[in-house]
Write a protein that holds these residues in place. Structure first.
Motif, mmCIF file in Angstrom:
data_model
loop_
_atom_site.group_PDB
_atom_site.id
_atom_site.type_symbol
_atom_site.label_atom_id
_atom_site.label_comp_id
_atom_site.label_asym_id
_atom_site.label_seq_id
_atom_site.Cartn_x
_atom_site.Cartn_y
_atom_site.Cartn_z
ATOM 1 N N UNK A 153 16.960 72.025 13.434
ATOM 2 C CA UNK A 153 18.187 72.527 14.060
ATOM 3 C C UNK A 153 18.860 71.419 14.867
ATOM 4 N N UNK A 154 18.072 70.574 15.513
ATOM 5 C CA UNK A 154 18.653 69.466 16.271
ATOM 6 C C UNK A 154 19.304 68.443 15.346
ATOM 7 N N UNK A 155 18.941 68.478 14.061
ATOM 8 C CA UNK A 155 19.609 67.645 13.056
ATOM 9 C C UNK A 155 20.798 68.385 12.431
ATOM 10 N N UNK A 156 21.065 69.607 12.917
ATOM 11 C CA UNK A 156 22.200 70.436 12.480
ATOM 12 C C UNK A 156 22.101 70.782 10.994
ATOM 13 N N UNK A 157 20.893 71.151 10.544
ATOM 14 C CA UNK A 157 20.717 71.527 9.142
ATOM 15 C C UNK A 157 21.245 72.938 8.898
ATOM 16 N N UNK A 158 21.491 73.250 7.622
ATOM 17 C CA UNK A 158 22.069 74.547 7.260
ATOM 18 C C UNK A 158 21.026 75.657 7.380
ATOM 19 N N UNK A 159 21.469 76.903 7.345
ATOM 20 C CA UNK A 159 20.583 78.024 7.639
ATOM 21 C C UNK A 159 19.535 78.235 6.550
ATOM 22 N N UNK A 160 19.835 77.892 5.286
ATOM 23 C CA UNK A 160 18.834 78.019 4.229
ATOM 24 C C UNK A 160 17.654 77.089 4.495
ATOM 25 N N UNK A 161 17.955 75.880 4.938
ATOM 26 C CA UNK A 161 16.909 74.933 5.277
ATOM 27 C C UNK A 161 16.088 75.448 6.460
ATOM 28 N N UNK A 162 16.740 76.041 7.447
ATOM 29 C CA UNK A 162 16.038 76.560 8.616
ATOM 30 C C UNK A 162 15.149 77.740 8.247
ATOM 31 N N UNK A 163 15.631 78.609 7.364
ATOM 32 C CA UNK A 163 14.806 79.738 6.903
ATOM 33 C C UNK A 163 13.567 79.210 6.191
ATOM 34 N N UNK A 164 13.758 78.209 5.332
ATOM 35 C CA UNK A 164 12.621 77.623 4.625
ATOM 36 C C UNK A 164 11.638 76.987 5.601
ATOM 37 N N UNK A 165 12.155 76.391 6.677
ATOM 38 C CA UNK A 165 11.264 75.795 7.675
ATOM 39 C C UNK A 165 10.432 76.867 8.383
ATOM 40 N N UNK A 166 11.043 78.003 8.696
ATOM 41 C CA UNK A 166 10.296 79.095 9.332
ATOM 42 C C UNK A 166 9.223 79.656 8.410
ATOM 43 N N UNK A 167 9.420 79.514 7.100
ATOM 44 C CA UNK A 167 8.486 80.080 6.122
ATOM 45 C C UNK A 167 7.697 78.992 5.389
ATOM 46 N N UNK A 168 7.725 77.749 5.861
ATOM 47 C CA UNK A 168 7.244 76.649 5.031
ATOM 48 C C UNK A 168 5.742 76.708 4.738
ATOM 49 N N UNK A 169 4.973 77.487 5.486
ATOM 50 C CA UNK A 169 3.529 77.566 5.235
ATOM 51 C C UNK A 169 3.088 78.907 4.656
ATOM 52 N N UNK A 170 4.009 79.823 4.381
ATOM 53 C CA UNK A 170 3.568 81.162 3.968
ATOM 54 C C UNK A 170 2.964 81.158 2.562
#
Length: 782
Positions: free
Chosen positions: A129-146
């Motif tokens: 988010x501090x790199x101002x990435x898009x929301x799809x990337x942020x969603x994937x980051x929240x789920x990156x280990x599932x």
């Protein structure tokens, strides 16, 4: 806790908590126990994605906390507040829904530090988010280990969110369902999977870099062995990738954390030296900063001046690479001048050169010629007050943003810049090289080694005849340049002109040179090129071509070997029972008969044993003379000298046509031909089942290497006399080695190219006519 109390803690998945929510008060700071309860409460009740939650369950946002290891911990409420600054509310709500999905998936899981696992995805998302990435990337980051750490499948992620998110999550996930022979192979396969996913979507590596950064920040909870292993991987792979993509902020932190955990004592020593130096030079740093600001004001130039100390790992790497002590590094301190336009950068360069004397040879213009990762700036070294060297970097605000964020600053969702020197365009070129390396590499470990070679940015800038600039690794040669232009150019290059003068292909290049490659239609890569090329693209293309050639040669040679053995049963491969052949291929786990020929040609299977299996006489004696027999046998394999890389001539005895020969199978290399009197064959007696009867064909082709030793009087010009006599007999000298015996006599070993034993005999007879020569012998090495 009762069910109603759990529900009261569950946040609203559709409407995330906001820092500016009605009520006019800041969010309350919760203690660690309450925070943990709030983070995991969403996973207590079954999560129904898409269902409307009760608005009565909404709780205040969670504020920033500090973890047990001193790391700043951002909880979900704080993250949503940050996302509000650049994402629309509906996208923030989607991120919050992903958090709830991840909280349920990771229910009950703890990190090594003992805190709930969900803290980790939130921290990774905050970095992005501090790199101002898009929301799809942020969603994937929240789920990156599932997918990797829970029972959630990729299809479920795609159904719940989107296929795009699922592909990102899958690209970051390690390969955990496959058994590997070693940790190194598993690591290489997972990294290969990630890098290839990155070629489809660069956000995969951005998520992985953020993941690795947070893991490095919390590495203290791991065992010392794991700390060193992860730190080594970070310094070898992830920090160079961040550098290759121009993400300087992440690269520096990864290097510092990796340095601290892998070489803690070295870091402490350098840190103490830097602190000691800093204390002594604080006044000097302030004096230089003040002088630079005064010069800008006098010329009415608006700009910022920042003094900084170089980071510790950068100092250590310079000490190691240049073999210098800390006291010899004079440019530990650097200043950055940031202005508004490019032309102003060059004006400031003139001003600072008037202020302090520049150090010759230490100016670099990365604005006109950007680095391989798109970095742009003017670098100059100056002799400052008290004779201390300082480094000054001059750049625009856009260049500074690119230097810190790299490709993230040029992300297509925000700017869409695709010009040739942008990080996005340069990264696209690099990703294409990765795809080509993947196609040529034999396995994941080899691919990873090529990537490691390619990760370090070039420092040599050369020109094509049309004025195009290519950036290559320091030490790159003409062949590296040819492959950098195109793989086909590299494969067909035969010569080159450097600044209009002919030059060998092995010539190292220097910045500023203009290189023209000369190609020929029938030319092919030479195995000798591998001894001097330095770039991964050149190395992988040469190896790939040689593997293809060797495979073709092995197939032809393997068929010859098998037919030679089958001929003792009066049949060939076409006469073998198809059912018996199919059964053998299935038992050997081979796809087809061509793969069988490959295996035989490379020495992985013995043609004798295969032939017996195919004719159904396994275990019986074949109707031929015993292996190793010196009797003439009509079915001996004829060596023509044109078999290529699948037939190797032993360097110990160097057989040539006319010698009595035998051969030994060497798995992966084919067969190795020896002279029958070779002393080294004694060590192969335990492997007689791998011996093969061979003989020279009636008309062997080509020239063969052999070695002779000449005992000669130690006189001036003696070597020239011997070399001239050898040349008279039509032989080339490949190598000469002198072994001085005493003051009177000298032994000289000549490696020659001859056509046959008769040709060698003529050479030796001619040499015996030279009065200076005392004795001539043929060399056999142990």
């Amino acid at each position: 806790m009762h069910r109603t109390e759990k529900a009261a803690l569950q946040p609203d998945p559709a409407t995330p908590p906001r820092a500016d929510a009605p009520g006019g008060h800041a969010p309350a700071r919760l203690d660690a126990a309450t925070a943990e309860a709030q983070m995991t409460s969403a996973a207590v009740a079954p999560l129904e994605i898409g269902a409307e939650p009760s608005t009565e369950s909404r709780q205040p946002a969670v504020d920033v906390q500090a973890s047990a290891h001193g790391e700043t911990r951002y909880l979900m409420g704080d993250l949503c507040s940050y996302l509000d600054s650049y994402l629309p509310p509906e996208q923030v709500a989607e991120c919050y829904r992903a958090y709830l999905f991840g909280a349920e998936a990771h229910e009950g899981q703890k990190r090594k530090s003992g805190e709930p696992y969900i803290y980790h995805p939130i921290a990774v998302t905050r970095i992005l988010a501090e790199m101002r990435m898009d929301h799809q990337c942020l969603i994937a980051a929240l789920l990156h280990d599932v997918i990797e750490d829970t029972q959630i499948a990729k299809e479920q992620v795609a159904l719940t969110f989107s296929q795009e998110v699922a592909e990102l999550v899958d690209g970051v996930s390690k390969l955990t369902q496959i058994d590997f022979k070693s940790r190194a192979e598993a690591q290489a396969a997972s990294l290969q999977k990630m890098l290839l996913a990155m070629t489809r979507d660069i956000r995969v590596i951005l998520i992985k870099l953020a993941d690795r950064l947070h893991n490095m920040r919390t590495l203290d909870a791991m065992s010392p062995e794991a700390c060193r292993r992860i730190s080594r991987e970070t310094l070898d792979i992830f920090a160079p990738i961040a550098n290759r993509l121009g993400i300087n902020s992440i690269r520096v932190e990864l290097e510092e954390l990796g340095f601290a955990h892998y070489w803690p004592w070295r870091r402490q020593v350098i840190q103490r030296a830097v602190h000691k130096t800093t204390g002594a030079r604080v006044e000097m740093v302030g004096m230089v900063a003040t002088a630079l600001k005064r010069v800008l004001q006098q010329e009415d130039i608006e700009g910022q001046v920042e003094g900084r100390r170089k980071h510790l790992y950068g100092i250590y790497r310079k000490m190691r690479d240049k073999s210098r002590g800390f006291s010899e590094l004079l440019d530990v301190f650097a200043f950055r001048v940031t202005v508004d336009r490019v032309d102003t950068c060059y004006r400031v360069l003139g001003l600072v050169h008037n202020l302090y004397k520049p150090v010759p040879g230490r100016f670099k213009d990365y604005i006109a010629i950007p680095k391989a990762n798109g970095y742009q700036s003017l670098h100059t070294a100056l002799v400052g007050p008290q004779g201390i060297q300082i480094e000054i970097q001059i750049r625009t605000e856009d260049m500074q943003r690119m230097a810190e964020s790299g490709i993230a600053a040029h992300w297509m969702y925000k700017s869409g810049s695709q010009h040739g020197s942008s990080p996005t365009a340069l990264a696209a070129d690099w990703l294409q090289n990765l795809l080509e390396m993947q196609r040529q590499a034999g396995n994941s470990v080899e691919f990873l080694e090529h990537v490691k070679v390619d990760l370090f940015p070039g420092e040599v800038y050369v020109f094509t005849p049309k004025g195009r600039i290519l950036s290559l690794k320091r030490g790159a040669t003409v062949v590296d340049f040819a492959y950098a232009i195109h793989s086909d150019v590299g494969n067909r290059c035969v010569a080159a002109r450097i600044d209009r003068r002919m030059a060998p292909l092995s010539t190292p290049l220097r910045s500023g040179q203009t290189v023209e490659i000369i190609t020929a239609p029938g030319a092919r890569p030479n195995p000798g090129w591998l001894t001097f090329v330095v770039t991964a693209k050149a190395r992988v293309n040469i190896r790939g071509h040689l593997k293809n050639v060797k495979s073709r040669e092995a197939r032809v040679f393997g068929k010859r070997l098998l037919n030679a053995e089958l001929s003792t049963f009066s049949i060939d491969i076409d006469g073998v029972d198809p059912i018996r052949l199919a059964t053998y291929l299935e038992d050997a786990k081979l796809r087809d008969v061509d793969e069988l020929f490959d295996d035989i040609g490379l020495g992985n299977q013995l043609a004798t044993l295969v032939a017996r299996r195919l004719v159904g006489v396994e275990g019986e004696e074949a109707p031929s003379s015993p292996i190793g027999s010196n009797d003439i046998h009509p079915h001996r394999l004829a060596i023509r000298g044109t078999e290529g890389m699948v037939v190797n001539f032993a360097r110990c005895c160097r057989p040539i046509p006319g010698d009595d020969i035998t051969a030994v199978f060497s798995p992966g290399r084919g067969i190795v031909v020896h002279r029958t009197e070779c002393r080294n064959l004694g060590s192969l007696e335990s492997k007689r089942d791998k011996r093969l009867n061979v003989e020279w064909s009636n008309e062997p082709e080509g020239e063969f290497a052999t070695e002779i030793r000449v005992e000669i009087s130690n006189r001036r010009g003696a070597l020239a006399v011997v070399a001239g006599a050898i040349a008279e007999q039509g032989s080339n000298i490949d190598n000469v080695q002198t072994l001085e015996k005493d003051g009177m006599m000298t032994d000289i070993d000549f490696q020659l190219q001859v056509r046959s034993r008769a040709h060698l005999a003529r050479i030796m007879r001619r040499l015996r006519l030279i009065p200076l020569i005392n004795r001539i012998t043929r060399v056999t090495r142990s």
